[in-house]
Design a protein around this motif. Structure first.
Motif, PDB file in Angstrom:
ATOM      1  N   LEU A 175       0.727  -1.046   0.191  1.00  0.00           N
ATOM      2  CA  LEU A 175       0.351  -0.265   0.122  1.00  0.00           C
ATOM      3  C   LEU A 175       0.637   1.046   0.345  1.00  0.00           C
ATOM      4  O   LEU A 175       0.270   2.227  -0.597  1.00  0.00           O
ATOM      5  N   ARG A 179       0.531   4.579  -2.406  1.00  0.00           N
ATOM      6  CA  ARG A 179       0.302   5.820  -1.998  1.00  0.00           C
ATOM      7  C   ARG A 179       1.893   6.767  -3.234  1.00  0.00           C
ATOM      8  O   ARG A 179       1.480   8.175  -3.125  1.00  0.00           O
ATOM      9  N   GLU A 217      -4.463  -5.057   0.022  1.00  0.00           N
ATOM     10  CA  GLU A 217      -4.327  -3.466   0.505  1.00  0.00           C
ATOM     11  C   GLU A 217      -4.015  -2.696  -1.001  1.00  0.00           C
ATOM     12  O   GLU A 217      -4.861  -1.169  -0.922  1.00  0.00           O
ATOM     13  N   TYR A 221      -6.922   0.077  -2.537  1.00  0.00           N
ATOM     14  CA  TYR A 221      -6.366   1.268  -2.712  1.00  0.00           C
ATOM     15  C   TYR A 221      -6.345   1.661  -4.177  1.00  0.00           C
ATOM     16  O   TYR A 221      -6.780   2.647  -5.016  1.00  0.00           O
ATOM     17  N   GLN A 224      -9.878   2.029  -5.776  1.00  0.00           N
ATOM     18  CA  GLN A 224     -10.217   2.728  -5.344  1.00  0.00           C
ATOM     19  C   GLN A 224     -10.318   4.330  -6.106  1.00  0.00           C
ATOM     20  O   GLN A 224     -11.523   4.925  -5.836  1.00  0.00           O
TER      21      GLN A 224
END
Length: 249
Positions: A175, A179, A217, A221, A224
């Motif tokens: 994750l 990010r 994860e 993400y 999303q």
């Protein structure tokens, strides 16, 4: 009894699933645990497989449903039997190719990603990977997915900002990595707008492509926020579909 998370065993199963004929889930779980968790007795292996089978079955069904909703091609099929039967939807050719791309040079993988962008309609592609790339390895400008329709102003055509990660098959993009990539995309988009290379409403697609896999994860993400993520199997399919040579210059 040995404690191994169901998610870990599920990962082992997916990585080693190569049978294109139906096989009982409990049978393949026993084989996978025997290989991955060495040192266990036959009784311990069977017990682990039996205990984890219901949860792993549920995890697999959840993955299939998530892929269906996201329109992501599945790499396996699971029937409705109890215990269920499972089979791979990936050919040995694609599996071999996915292993091979893990062994090419990182900069070559970046160029292959650039070539995929060109194949899907990019008119002008720029390879920007390097020590000072700011987290963006390739950019595809003027992408028109339907190449038969060209009456679109240049400032309205899609650009792709991509990161190419040539990892070992065992690596899971986590994750935090996802990010960080999103942060790099935001910074690059601002730079492109300030320099006048794209307009304030130019559509931008962010793509994170790797030779390995993604953690659950990271996938959640990415879905999303709309990142286009491709793992090693997806990359192998794209390379095969576009007939890209791994030794291309």
């Amino acid at each position: 009894m040995v404690k191994i998370p169901s998610q870990v065993i599920k990962g082992w199963l997916i990585a080693r699933l190569n049978n294109t004929e139906w096989i009982s889930l409990i049978e393949i779980l026993i084989d996978v645990i025997r290989v991955e968790a060495r040192g266990l007795s036959t009784e311990e292996i069977s017990e682990l497989a039996e205990d984890h089978m219901p949860h792993i079955s549920q995890l697999l069904r959840e993955q299939l449903e998530a892929e269906r909703v996201s329109q992501v091609p599945s790499i396996f099929e699971l029937d409705e039997e109890s215990p269920p039967y499972i089979k791979s939807l990936i050919s040995e050719e694609i599996r071999t190719l996915s292993r091979n791309i893990c062994n090419i040079a990182p900069d070559r993988f970046e160029v292959i990603c650039q070539e995929i962008v060109r194949k899907i309609g990019g008119v002008s592609n720029q390879h920007v990977g390097g020590a000072s790339d700011g987290g963006i390895d390739f950019i595809g400008y003027d992408v028109v997915p339907d190449q038969g329709y060209t009456y679109i102003p240049q400032s309205s055509k899609i650009i792709i900002l991509g990161q190419a990660k040539r990892y070992a098959r065992s690596h899971n993009v986590n994750l935090n990595e996802m990010r960080q990539f999103v942060g790099s995309c935001k910074a690059k988009i601002n730079d492109l707008k300030r320099s006048g290379k794209i307009g304030p409403f130019t559509p931008v697609m962010c793509a994170f492509w790797t030779t390995s896999n993604f953690s659950a994860e990271a996938i959640s993400y990415a879905k999303q926020i709309g990142v286009w993520y491709m793992d090693g199997i997806s990359m192998a399919k794209a390379i095969r579909s576009f007939e890209i040579n791994l030794d291309m210059h």
